[in-house]
Design a protein around this motif. Structure first.
Motif, PDB file in Angstrom:
ATOM      1  N   PHE A  32     -82.345  22.551 -78.259  1.00  0.00           N
ATOM      2  CA  PHE A  32     -83.236  23.655 -78.616  1.00  0.00           C
ATOM      3  C   PHE A  32     -82.795  24.962 -77.975  1.00  0.00           C
ATOM      4  O   PHE A  32     -82.123  24.982 -76.931  1.00  0.00           O
ATOM      5  CB  PHE A  32     -84.694  23.347 -78.258  1.00  0.00           C
ATOM      6  N   LEU A  33     -83.176  26.042 -78.646  1.00  0.00           N
ATOM      7  CA  LEU A  33     -83.050  27.388 -78.099  1.00  0.00           C
ATOM      8  C   LEU A  33     -84.382  27.789 -77.480  1.00  0.00           C
ATOM      9  O   LEU A  33     -85.443  27.538 -78.068  1.00  0.00           O
ATOM     10  CB  LEU A  33     -82.663  28.378 -79.193  1.00  0.00           C
ATOM     11  N   GLY A  34     -84.329  28.398 -76.317  1.00  0.00           N
ATOM     12  CA  GLY A  34     -85.547  28.817 -75.636  1.00  0.00           C
ATOM     13  C   GLY A  34     -85.531  30.299 -75.307  1.00  0.00           C
ATOM     14  O   GLY A  34     -84.466  30.942 -75.284  1.00  0.00           O
ATOM     15  N   TYR A  35     -86.719  30.821 -75.060  1.00  0.00           N
ATOM     16  CA  TYR A  35     -86.867  32.223 -74.665  1.00  0.00           C
ATOM     17  C   TYR A  35     -88.058  32.311 -73.715  1.00  0.00           C
ATOM     18  O   TYR A  35     -89.096  31.670 -73.936  1.00  0.00           O
ATOM     19  CB  TYR A  35     -87.131  33.102 -75.881  1.00  0.00           C
ATOM     20  N   ARG A  36     -87.888  33.069 -72.635  1.00  0.00           N
ATOM     21  CA  ARG A  36     -89.015  33.376 -71.765  1.00  0.00           C
ATOM     22  C   ARG A  36     -88.893  34.819 -71.288  1.00  0.00           C
ATOM     23  O   ARG A  36     -87.792  35.378 -71.220  1.00  0.00           O
ATOM     24  CB  ARG A  36     -89.147  32.392 -70.606  1.00  0.00           C
ATOM     25  N   PHE A  37     -90.053  35.398 -70.926  1.00  0.00           N
ATOM     26  CA  PHE A  37     -90.094  36.816 -70.593  1.00  0.00           C
ATOM     27  C   PHE A  37     -91.184  37.058 -69.568  1.00  0.00           C
ATOM     28  O   PHE A  37     -92.267  36.463 -69.616  1.00  0.00           O
ATOM     29  CB  PHE A  37     -90.392  37.648 -71.845  1.00  0.00           C
ATOM     30  N   SER A  38     -90.890  37.944 -68.620  1.00  0.00           N
ATOM     31  CA  SER A  38     -91.889  38.414 -67.665  1.00  0.00           C
ATOM     32  C   SER A  38     -91.474  39.780 -67.145  1.00  0.00           C
ATOM     33  O   SER A  38     -90.290  40.127 -67.139  1.00  0.00           O
ATOM     34  CB  SER A  38     -92.056  37.440 -66.495  1.00  0.00           C
ATOM     35  N   THR A  39     -92.454  40.523 -66.680  1.00  0.00           N
ATOM     36  CA  THR A  39     -92.198  41.826 -66.047  1.00  0.00           C
ATOM     37  C   THR A  39     -92.290  41.739 -64.525  1.00  0.00           C
ATOM     38  O   THR A  39     -92.192  42.760 -63.848  1.00  0.00           O
ATOM     39  CB  THR A  39     -93.221  42.861 -66.531  1.00  0.00           C
ATOM     40  N   GLN A  40     -92.444  40.523 -63.982  1.00  0.00           N
ATOM     41  CA  GLN A  40     -92.755  40.374 -62.565  1.00  0.00           C
ATOM     42  C   GLN A  40     -91.694  39.599 -61.777  1.00  0.00           C
ATOM     43  O   GLN A  40     -91.997  39.044 -60.725  1.00  0.00           O
ATOM     44  CB  GLN A  40     -94.116  39.674 -62.420  1.00  0.00           C
ATOM     45  N   TYR A  41     -90.463  39.559 -62.261  1.00  0.00           N
ATOM     46  CA  TYR A  41     -89.405  38.905 -61.505  1.00  0.00           C
ATOM     47  C   TYR A  41     -88.994  39.768 -60.310  1.00  0.00           C
ATOM     48  O   TYR A  41     -89.239  40.990 -60.285  1.00  0.00           O
ATOM     49  CB  TYR A  41     -88.198  38.636 -62.397  1.00  0.00           C
ATOM     50  N   THR A  42     -88.366  39.149 -59.333  1.00  0.00           N
ATOM     51  CA  THR A  42     -87.911  39.865 -58.133  1.00  0.00           C
ATOM     52  C   THR A  42     -86.491  39.432 -57.777  1.00  0.00           C
ATOM     53  O   THR A  42     -86.016  38.383 -58.210  1.00  0.00           O
ATOM     54  CB  THR A  42     -88.831  39.586 -56.930  1.00  0.00           C
ATOM     55  N   GLU A  43     -85.849  40.260 -56.959  1.00  0.00           N
ATOM     56  CA  GLU A  43     -84.534  39.951 -56.393  1.00  0.00           C
ATOM     57  C   GLU A  43     -84.529  40.348 -54.924  1.00  0.00           C
ATOM     58  O   GLU A  43     -85.080  41.389 -54.554  1.00  0.00           O
ATOM     59  CB  GLU A  43     -83.423  40.715 -57.122  1.00  0.00           C
ATOM     60  N   PRO A  44     -83.912  39.527 -54.045  1.00  0.00           N
ATOM     61  CA  PRO A  44     -83.860  39.857 -52.620  1.00  0.00           C
ATOM     62  C   PRO A  44     -83.244  41.232 -52.362  1.00  0.00           C
ATOM     63  O   PRO A  44     -82.316  41.648 -53.054  1.00  0.00           O
ATOM     64  CB  PRO A  44     -82.999  38.734 -52.024  1.00  0.00           C
ATOM     65  N   MET A  45     -83.799  41.947 -51.382  1.00  0.00           N
ATOM     66  CA  MET A  45     -83.387  43.288 -50.976  1.00  0.00           C
ATOM     67  C   MET A  45     -83.663  44.330 -52.052  1.00  0.00           C
ATOM     68  O   MET A  45     -83.080  45.404 -52.060  1.00  0.00           O
ATOM     69  CB  MET A  45     -81.904  43.304 -50.572  1.00  0.00           C
ATOM     70  N   ASN A  46     -84.595  44.021 -52.942  1.00  0.00           N
ATOM     71  CA  ASN A  46     -85.005  44.942 -53.999  1.00  0.00           C
ATOM     72  C   ASN A  46     -86.529  44.992 -53.981  1.00  0.00           C
ATOM     73  O   ASN A  46     -87.186  43.970 -54.164  1.00  0.00           O
ATOM     74  CB  ASN A  46     -84.491  44.447 -55.355  1.00  0.00           C
ATOM     75  N   ASP A  47     -87.091  46.170 -53.745  1.00  0.00           N
ATOM     76  CA  ASP A  47     -88.546  46.276 -53.613  1.00  0.00           C
ATOM     77  C   ASP A  47     -89.252  46.554 -54.939  1.00  0.00           C
ATOM     78  O   ASP A  47     -90.454  46.813 -54.961  1.00  0.00           O
ATOM     79  CB  ASP A  47     -88.926  47.337 -52.574  1.00  0.00           C
ATOM     80  N   ARG A  48     -88.524  46.490 -56.063  1.00  0.00           N
ATOM     81  CA  ARG A  48     -89.117  46.701 -57.379  1.00  0.00           C
ATOM     82  C   ARG A  48     -89.306  45.370 -58.105  1.00  0.00           C
ATOM     83  O   ARG A  48     -88.502  44.444 -57.947  1.00  0.00           O
ATOM     84  CB  ARG A  48     -88.216  47.604 -58.232  1.00  0.00           C
TER      85      ARG A  48
END
Length: 291
Positions: A32-48
């Motif tokens: 299967f092909l999948g898709y997911r989406f969010s506006t609330q992901y984070t990355e270390p050393m990034n405050d956004r």
């Protein structure tokens, strides 16, 4: 430190050679092909917080002695997680996961069930990733260990207890990464995976996901101790294809949630303060198209 942890262990039973010889031809398979989406992901050393679109290709099959699981995620970030040398473009990441699960009861033709466990398997596999940020991670992870398969009325619940060995890369240079290549210490990994189908009236649903624990694995590129991390990713999906088109297990749509604590094993800076971006709490929208 920004190494990569398994983006996806399952949402389906794990493992068996993807390119099977006639002696190990697949008894069943699902792609299967999948898709997911969010506006609330984070990355270390990034405050956004970061918006990501994630496309995935997943294949799972079973043969006479076990199972295979393969997943490729393509993750596209917005400009707050920029690509290297271009602050206006978001980074693109590719993350591949493969697991082979060998059933011990089938290998030895013996009932190995006990208590709530119906079978014991040996799971082995690897993770590979690359991302076009300045950090330029290139994760290589090998895993091996037993999997306990629980007896449930429908679907599956698996618990894997494994050891993992990771090699990775950091392109930032000194002082952030005086050691650009890193062979991390062997670590303990625990992964609980589940897929539990049920019906509400005439609507088929499934509750699926995984919960991973990864123990410390020594120092990072800058000599800072890594910490234990926890990643939980789960979703509740409805079989829209069955309801709308009377085509079972074709189009699933749902909502999900991702929680990540001490992301990639990060916790403290060199001065002892907490790093930003090491905790994710992200509601998601998701879909799957099975073919």
């Amino acid at each position: 430190m920004k190494h990569r942890h398994p983006a996806r262990w399952a949402y389906a039973l794990l493992a068996a050679p993807l390119l099977s010889s006639p002696a190990f031809a697949a008894d069943w398979s699902d792609t299967f092909l999948g898709y997911r989406f969010s506006t609330q992901y984070t990355e270390p050393m990034n405050d956004r917080t970061i918006q990501k679109h994630i496309l995935s290709l997943t294949h799972v099959n079973g043969y006479s002695l076990g199972q295979n699981f393969f997943n490729l995620d393509i993750l596209q970030s917005d400009r707050y997680d920029p690509s290297n040398g271009n602050g206006s473009n978001g980074a693109t990441e590719f993350y591949a996961t493969y697991r082979h699960q060998l059933s011990m009861s089938k290998v030895f033709d013996k009932n190995l069930s006990f208590g709530p466990v119906k079978d014991v398997a040996v799971t082995a596999g690897f993770d590979l990733n690359t991302k076009n940020t300045a950090f330029a991670p290139r994760k290589r992870l090998l895993v091996l260990g037993p999997t306990f398969k629980f007896d449930v009325p429908r679907g599956f619940v698996d618990l894997s207890l494994m050891v993992g060995k990771e090699w990775n890369h950091c392109g930032l240079g000194a002082p952030a990464c005086p050691d650009s290549r890193r062979s991390f210490d062997t670590q303990f990994l625990a992964s609980l995976n589940w897929n539990l189908p049920f019906d509400v009236g005439s609507v088929p649903l499934k509750f699926q996901g995984f919960a991973n624990y990864a123990g410390p694995k020594g120092d990072d590129y800058a000599g800072i101790s890594t910490k234990s991390e926890v990643l939980v990713r789960t979703s509740l999906m409805a079989d829209v294809g069955k309801v709308a088109f009377d085509k079972k297990n074709t189009l699933w749509v749902g909502i999900g949630y991702e929680y990540w604590y001490n992301k990639f094993g990060n916790r403290y800076k060199a001065d002892g303060s907490l790093k930003p971006g090491i905790k994710t709490s992200a509601p998601t929208v998701q879909l799957e198209w099975h073919f």
